[in-house]
Design an enzyme around this catalytic site. Sequence first.
Site, mmCIF file in Angstrom:
data_model
loop_
_atom_site.group_PDB
_atom_site.id
_atom_site.type_symbol
_atom_site.label_atom_id
_atom_site.label_comp_id
_atom_site.label_asym_id
_atom_site.label_seq_id
_atom_site.Cartn_x
_atom_site.Cartn_y
_atom_site.Cartn_z
ATOM 1 N N ASP A 185 0.880 -1.161 0.000
ATOM 2 C CA ASP A 185 0.000 0.000 0.000
ATOM 3 C C ASP A 185 0.923 1.216 0.000
ATOM 4 O O ASP A 185 2.120 1.104 0.279
ATOM 5 C CB ASP A 185 -0.880 -0.029 1.251
ATOM 6 N N LEU A 186 0.386 2.384 -0.304
ATOM 7 C CA LEU A 186 1.250 3.567 -0.368
ATOM 8 C C LEU A 186 1.080 4.463 0.857
ATOM 9 O O LEU A 186 1.945 4.537 1.725
ATOM 10 C CB LEU A 186 0.964 4.363 -1.646
#
Length: 492
Positions: free
Chosen positions: A276-277
């Site tokens: 995920d960022l």
Amino acid sequence: MELFPTSRIILSIGGLHITWYAALILTGALIAYALSERMMRKQGYKENVLEDFFVPMLVIAIIGARIYYVIFEWNTLYAYDPIRIFYIWEGGLAIHGGLIAGIAYGIWYFRRRKINGLRVMDAIFPNVLIAQALGRWGNFINQEAFGGIVEPSYYNGWPSFIKERMLIDGAYRQPTFLYESIANLIGFFLIVFVFRRYGRRKRGDLAWAYFAWYGVVRFIIESMRSDALMAGGLRVAQLVSLLFVLIGIGGILGFWDRLLKRCWPFRKEKPIVIFDLDGTLIDSRPLVDASFEHAMHELLPEHSVTQEEKDAFFGPPLQVSFRRYFQEETMVEKAVQVYREYNVAHHDEYVRPFEGAKETLSALHEMGYPLAVVSNKMKDVVMMGLHHTQLETYFDAVLGGDELQKPKPDPSGLIQACQQLGRGRDDVIYVGDSIIDIQAAKEMDAYSVAVAHDRTREEQLRQAKPCRLIHDLQELISVVKEEHEWNDITIL
């Protein structure tokens, strides 16, 4: 209608005969299919994966079982009347031939689809025992798979329908079909409910247990049968059963993993690591909070945003979060637009990489791990964040929310990333910072790693039951080197 009628035929329409033998074999196959499909769904596969495999496999397995039987009974039954090869309703299917043909087709099918063969074997093979147990009752109807002659008193206390059907050629025979049927059911329950929980150590072990159990059972039963297939003076099924036992024990002990480590499906590849960022690699929380407050101030100025609302806003898709405040869809879209405009304009002011992010990605990249990013944020904003933090060069695949079929927690984005990397989806680590990320990993049975940069969220993350929880991204370098399955083993 009797429970087990003496006639082999259920229904005749013209020249077409529907027999009990065929009906019982098909019913057993369908039960095994349903149980296998249930396990495959737990592993995150779509129904069509097994659906597309089942019908061709069933046809191929029946053909293989028939060919195997005909080969060893050629001189006795078919050499002078070859047309009888096609009289399958008379019986004459050898399960070993069916297994060999079905396995050969499965190797081709699942390898072509880049699905881990050992996981599939674990999902399917124990359930084959159910099909075999029911199929033996087809032999009962056809008066096959019987043992030596016994005295009538042998059947004292037995159900009359078994005793009557075991009167073959003027003598009572041992019901070896029944012994094998019961042994197969016992094996199914031991493998699925005992060994899977207490004895399984690695992928493939449930399948190896099937081979070992069925090999032993069939070897013993075959010694009792008086209608066994022979090759010279040897019982063919006993020789094949011994081979099955060796295959099973060798698999459980890990012999095949070592001997065939360069071959599919034993070849081990480095797991795909998908990130995920926001909140995982880059600290965008200040930007998210500021953008949220700005949108609410613009569109709902009378509302005062609380810290609890900021915490709840961080993670879910924007549309989902704003629907808590706006009923009309036009207002939801307007809020998303205002949020994004502010977010882009002030992006570089707020966003910073988390400590250790660059070092971790650099190390993983150097070690040859395929890396990807899957985020619910729009692709252009994702790329902006990666570029600003100088992390973009480490990734071979990047997917933003506008490219996903459905937003997380749906796992389709993770599966898309695997496809872009040219890999299957059986060895995946998904690293995220929210419950949604953990849910997405579990939906596809991936190995979930929760990052708790903020220890105040640690308990919330633990409740989602990730496979691993870390506090520093650099811990991931040690995690990926561990020797175990890269999926959520709690599924089993």
